[in-house]
Design an enzyme around this catalytic site. Sequence first.
Site, PDB file in Angstrom:
ATOM      1  N   ASP A  26       0.836  -1.203   0.000  1.00  7.01           N
ATOM      2  CA  ASP A  26       0.000   0.000   0.000  1.00  7.01           C
ATOM      3  C   ASP A  26       0.873   1.256   0.000  1.00  7.01           C
ATOM      4  OD1 ASP A  26      -2.325   1.427  -0.031  1.00  7.01           O
ATOM      5  OD2 ASP A  26      -2.810   1.137   2.080  1.00  7.01           O
ATOM      6  N   TRP A  31       2.876   7.986  -2.444  1.00  7.26           N
ATOM      7  CA  TRP A  31       4.293   8.191  -2.810  1.00  7.26           C
ATOM      8  C   TRP A  31       4.363   9.130  -4.016  1.00  7.26           C
ATOM      9  CZ3 TRP A  31       7.232   7.537  -7.157  1.00  7.26           C
ATOM     10  CH2 TRP A  31       8.617   7.556  -6.992  1.00  7.26           C
ATOM     11  N   HIS A  43       2.679   3.383  -8.973  1.00  6.24           N
ATOM     12  CA  HIS A  43       2.559   1.950  -9.280  1.00  6.24           C
ATOM     13  C   HIS A  43       3.805   1.460 -10.036  1.00  6.24           C
ATOM     14  CE1 HIS A  43      -1.368   2.021  -7.640  1.00  6.24           C
ATOM     15  NE2 HIS A  43      -1.956   2.626  -8.646  1.00  6.24           N
ATOM     16  N   SER A  71      -7.120  -6.006  -5.665  1.00  6.91           N
ATOM     17  CA  SER A  71      -8.207  -6.664  -4.938  1.00  6.91           C
ATOM     18  C   SER A  71      -9.488  -6.634  -5.770  1.00  6.91           C
ATOM     19  CB  SER A  71      -8.461  -5.969  -3.596  1.00  6.91           C
ATOM     20  OG  SER A  71      -9.167  -4.766  -3.801  1.00  6.91           O
ATOM     21  N   SER A  72     -10.446  -7.487  -5.380  1.00  6.80           N
ATOM     22  CA  SER A  72     -11.743  -7.506  -6.081  1.00  6.80           C
ATOM     23  C   SER A  72     -12.387  -6.120  -6.024  1.00  6.80           C
ATOM     24  CB  SER A  72     -12.708  -8.507  -5.433  1.00  6.80           C
ATOM     25  OG  SER A  72     -12.055  -9.502  -4.716  1.00  6.80           O
ATOM     26  N   LEU A 137      11.663 -20.288  -4.825  1.00  5.36           N
ATOM     27  CA  LEU A 137      10.680 -19.371  -4.219  1.00  5.36           C
ATOM     28  C   LEU A 137       9.380 -19.494  -4.998  1.00  5.36           C
ATOM     29  CD1 LEU A 137       9.950 -16.801  -2.413  1.00  5.36           C
ATOM     30  CD2 LEU A 137      10.642 -15.449  -4.389  1.00  5.36           C
ATOM     31  N   ARG A 191       2.028  -5.012   6.017  1.00  4.01           N
ATOM     32  CA  ARG A 191       1.274  -4.018   5.242  1.00  4.01           C
ATOM     33  C   ARG A 191       2.040  -2.710   5.302  1.00  4.01           C
ATOM     34  NH1 ARG A 191      -4.982  -2.796   4.394  1.00  4.01           N
ATOM     35  NH2 ARG A 191      -4.735  -0.977   3.088  1.00  4.01           N
TER      36      ARG A 191
HETATM   37  C1  FPP Z   1      -1.903   0.105  -3.411  1.00  5.29           C
HETATM   38  O1  FPP Z   1      -1.432   1.432  -3.350  1.00  5.29           O
HETATM   39  C2  FPP Z   1      -1.325  -0.585  -4.575  1.00  5.29           C
HETATM   40  C3  FPP Z   1      -2.050  -1.184  -5.575  1.00  5.29           C
HETATM   41  C4  FPP Z   1      -3.519  -1.245  -5.582  1.00  5.29           C
HETATM   42  C5  FPP Z   1      -1.384  -1.802  -6.746  1.00  5.29           C
HETATM   43  C6  FPP Z   1      -0.135  -2.577  -6.467  1.00  5.29           C
HETATM   44  C7  FPP Z   1       0.663  -2.705  -7.706  1.00  5.29           C
HETATM   45  C8  FPP Z   1       2.021  -2.701  -7.774  1.00  5.29           C
HETATM   46  C9  FPP Z   1       2.871  -2.647  -6.594  1.00  5.29           C
HETATM   47  C10 FPP Z   1       2.728  -2.718  -9.075  1.00  5.29           C
HETATM   48  C11 FPP Z   1       2.514  -3.914  -9.931  1.00  5.29           C
HETATM   49  C12 FPP Z   1       2.760  -5.211  -9.293  1.00  5.29           C
HETATM   50  C13 FPP Z   1       2.769  -6.369  -9.971  1.00  5.29           C
HETATM   51  C14 FPP Z   1       2.972  -7.618  -9.217  1.00  5.29           C
HETATM   52  C15 FPP Z   1       2.621  -6.430 -11.448  1.00  5.29           C
HETATM   53  P1  FPP Z   1      -2.474   2.626  -3.452  1.00  5.29           P
HETATM   54  O2  FPP Z   1      -2.610   3.002  -4.872  1.00  5.29           O
HETATM   55  O3  FPP Z   1      -3.742   2.243  -2.769  1.00  5.29           O
HETATM   56  O4  FPP Z   1      -1.738   3.751  -2.654  1.00  5.29           O
HETATM   57  P2  FPP Z   1      -2.423   4.910  -1.783  1.00  5.29           P
HETATM   58  O5  FPP Z   1      -3.055   4.237  -0.590  1.00  5.29           O
HETATM   59  O6  FPP Z   1      -1.267   5.764  -1.392  1.00  5.29           O
HETATM   60  O7  FPP Z   1      -3.413   5.619  -2.652  1.00  5.29           O
END
Ligand code: FPP
Length: 268
Positions: A26, A31, A43, A71-72, A137, A191
Amino acid sequence: MKPFSSSTQAIPQVGDVPQHLAIIMDGNGRWARRRFLPRVAGHKRGLEAVRATVRACIERGISYLTLFAFSSENWRRPEEEVSFLMTLFIAALEAEMGKLHDNGVRLRVIGDRSRFEPRLIELIRQSEELTAPNTRLTLTIAANYGGRWDVMQAANRMVCQDPGKLGHYDETDVAPYLAMAYAPEPDLFIRTGGEQRISNFLIWQLAYCELFFTELLWPEFDAEALEVAIASYRKRERRFGRTSEQLVEQRRSTAVPCTEPVAQSQDA
Ligand code: FPP
């Protein structure tokens, strides 16, 4: 496949390093915002942190790493962001599939794939097939995954398979149908991003998992941050509902007997 022991029924093997690490990544959006960048830039950087974490897990001897990528409930995000995440997932699989395989990593994807575009579904299939023999792994990506979805799909499949047991199923009946039946339950859950909740991640499998929350945003997470989490994990007494005294007794009774000849006492 031999089923893994259940943490509500038996005390699993507990080592200094978690055998299975599960992470909610998260903080990508925050960031990016702090740097006046679009959320999607977060991302992109998040993917760098994924690479660093996979490397660190291999170095630390962690056998299973499970990452919550989508997530869903994430479909409710702005269409542009969802579309970027899907494109990033496709690009990541195309770029990393070979490297993962060369490094002995087995890739698995859990979640409902039916909403993914055909190109992504095919890439997931190819990656899983290519890396299937690897044992160093097991990297699981939870994509369009929800803990409640998992429990329900498992329950439905269980009932279809063995309807005669209706009213008498127990947890060992449902466990083999869960999306991650191929892995032991996670030992450590991390987390990032400062929130302290499970957010419908592995709700069944986290029953006795140790939880670790950090203020670090996911793109900031690295090998050093993983060390901090593991150091915290090592200090925990994992009792699985027992008392400390029972744990000491259990360790004594399951200790491997010494096979070296015992030094003879001088006055024997
Ligand atoms: C949550 O941060 C992150 C996500 C919903 C996406 C996670 C994706 C990646 C780390 C990159 C791709 C990974 C793979 C395995 C291909 P957020 O956007 O909710 O952050 P915020 O809470 O600061 O808004």
